[in-house]
Design a protein around this motif. Sequence first.
Motif, mmCIF file in Angstrom:
data_model
loop_
_atom_site.group_PDB
_atom_site.id
_atom_site.type_symbol
_atom_site.label_atom_id
_atom_site.label_comp_id
_atom_site.label_asym_id
_atom_site.label_seq_id
_atom_site.Cartn_x
_atom_site.Cartn_y
_atom_site.Cartn_z
ATOM 1 N N UNK A 69 0.989 -1.079 -0.071
ATOM 2 C CA UNK A 69 -0.020 -0.226 0.125
ATOM 3 C C UNK A 69 0.833 1.440 0.091
ATOM 4 N N UNK A 70 0.629 2.343 -0.767
ATOM 5 C CA UNK A 70 1.175 3.734 -0.955
ATOM 6 C C UNK A 70 2.343 3.574 -2.004
ATOM 7 N N UNK A 71 2.791 2.284 -2.582
ATOM 8 C CA UNK A 71 3.831 1.990 -3.530
ATOM 9 C C UNK A 71 3.264 2.852 -4.883
ATOM 10 N N UNK A 72 4.013 3.609 -5.649
ATOM 11 C CA UNK A 72 3.646 4.265 -6.759
ATOM 12 C C UNK A 72 2.904 3.469 -7.908
ATOM 13 N N UNK A 73 3.602 2.241 -7.975
ATOM 14 C CA UNK A 73 2.884 1.414 -8.868
ATOM 15 C C UNK A 73 1.583 0.972 -8.649
ATOM 16 N N UNK A 74 1.186 0.633 -7.345
ATOM 17 C CA UNK A 74 -0.040 0.160 -6.857
ATOM 18 C C UNK A 74 -0.621 1.381 -6.947
ATOM 19 N N UNK A 75 -0.586 2.794 -6.468
ATOM 20 C CA UNK A 75 -1.579 3.647 -6.309
ATOM 21 C C UNK A 75 -2.092 4.004 -7.888
ATOM 22 N N UNK A 76 -1.134 4.043 -8.625
ATOM 23 C CA UNK A 76 -1.548 4.080 -10.330
ATOM 24 C C UNK A 76 -2.771 3.233 -10.706
ATOM 25 N N UNK A 77 -2.828 2.243 -10.045
ATOM 26 C CA UNK A 77 -3.664 1.038 -10.445
ATOM 27 C C UNK A 77 -5.058 1.153 -9.607
ATOM 28 N N UNK A 78 -5.203 2.032 -8.613
ATOM 29 C CA UNK A 78 -6.507 2.303 -7.722
ATOM 30 C C UNK A 78 -6.931 3.492 -7.733
ATOM 31 N N UNK A 79 -8.414 3.609 -7.532
ATOM 32 C CA UNK A 79 -9.189 4.930 -7.509
ATOM 33 C C UNK A 79 -9.557 4.959 -6.124
ATOM 34 N N UNK A 80 -9.431 6.000 -5.516
ATOM 35 C CA UNK A 80 -9.975 6.222 -4.142
ATOM 36 C C UNK A 80 -10.792 7.277 -3.851
ATOM 37 N N UNK A 81 -11.961 7.329 -3.061
ATOM 38 C CA UNK A 81 -12.675 8.072 -2.528
ATOM 39 C C UNK A 81 -12.762 7.704 -0.749
ATOM 40 N N UNK A 82 -12.246 8.391 -0.234
ATOM 41 C CA UNK A 82 -12.068 8.346 1.200
ATOM 42 C C UNK A 82 -12.479 9.594 1.942
ATOM 43 N N UNK A 83 -13.677 9.416 2.782
ATOM 44 C CA UNK A 83 -13.987 10.635 3.849
ATOM 45 C C UNK A 83 -14.341 11.942 3.165
ATOM 46 N N UNK A 84 -15.057 11.575 2.016
ATOM 47 C CA UNK A 84 -15.797 12.663 1.117
ATOM 48 C C UNK A 84 -14.889 13.302 0.045
ATOM 49 N N UNK A 85 -15.438 13.915 -1.058
ATOM 50 C CA UNK A 85 -14.857 14.319 -2.173
ATOM 51 C C UNK A 85 -14.182 15.792 -1.632
ATOM 52 N N UNK A 86 -12.936 15.972 -1.979
ATOM 53 C CA UNK A 86 -12.336 17.728 -1.754
ATOM 54 C C UNK A 86 -12.035 18.089 -3.035
ATOM 55 N N UNK A 87 -13.018 19.180 -3.492
ATOM 56 C CA UNK A 87 -12.458 19.958 -5.002
ATOM 57 C C UNK A 87 -12.356 21.540 -4.592
ATOM 58 N N UNK A 88 -11.895 22.166 -5.530
ATOM 59 C CA UNK A 88 -12.069 23.719 -5.340
ATOM 60 C C UNK A 88 -13.285 23.946 -5.753
#
Length: 303
Positions: A69-88
């Motif tokens: 978990x947290x490895x760049x190769x792994x991160x590129x293959x997962x999509x995450x939405x945790x504790x609500x979306x944060x946008x401008x």
Amino acid sequence: MTNAIVVTEGLTKRYGEHTAVNGVSLTVRAGEIYGFLGPNGAGKTTTLRMLVGLIRPTSGVATVLGGVPGDAIVAARIGVLIEGPGFYPYLSGRDNLSVMARYRGLSDSQVDDALERVRLSDRADDKFRTYSLGMKQRLGVGSALLGEPDLLILDEPTNGLDPAGMAEMRSLIIDLAASGHSVLLSSHMLSEVQEICDRVGVISGGTLLAESTVAELRGATTMLLRAEPAAVAFPFVQRAAGSQRTMLTDKGIRVEVGADQAPALARAVVESGADLLELRPDERSLEDVFFEMTTRRELEAAK
């Protein structure tokens, strides 16, 4: 297990003397919608944060898509939405996703695809602050879809939505799984999990109580018996069906036997002197199972 894409063994997270997650071992398989079910404060979000590398476990191990978990190769293959979306808030939905896409080196065409899949194309150029809560949640899922991830990790995606918004989000998640994404979904909405998930892990107080398919957890059809007074009828029904198969609930007496045992149950109530009000086959909901599990755990902890 060859098709496992998320595996944890003894995953634990402590904050001082408080144990938020206690020895969780779970498995998410490729192509399924896995429901991570538990009340607020059960440890769901903490577990998901460990799976995406946002926090480190105190002990135990986790493997995601064959990596750490947290490895760049792994991160590129997962999509995450945790504790609500944060946008401008002052940017449009499209511009918010474009910022994220450029940061990840993705094309604008992927932004358009994500907006279409979450059904926001017609509002893509409106500012984020004008979006309803349901639209904000959908844009959050859209951001998780950028880069066509193999695994989507969604934390309470229907949180705060009205019934129409919840139905829309459920439909979206089912469509995403049908298009080839694996989904790990946390929720405290038991009816939601029952409707859309292939398998579930039930967590309470940081401890994983069970992991199975929804059908296996709910078990076979049982008999529901209502008698008055129930306390008088209950011991007679226990003797007729067996104490391990009989449970007194707020709905009545639940008996884990088939419909062929209905005459014996009816005779037991008559013999007790109580009035038989209702006797019918009944399927346990996931909510029934969950409360039985958590109640049993609380009683065992109190001993």
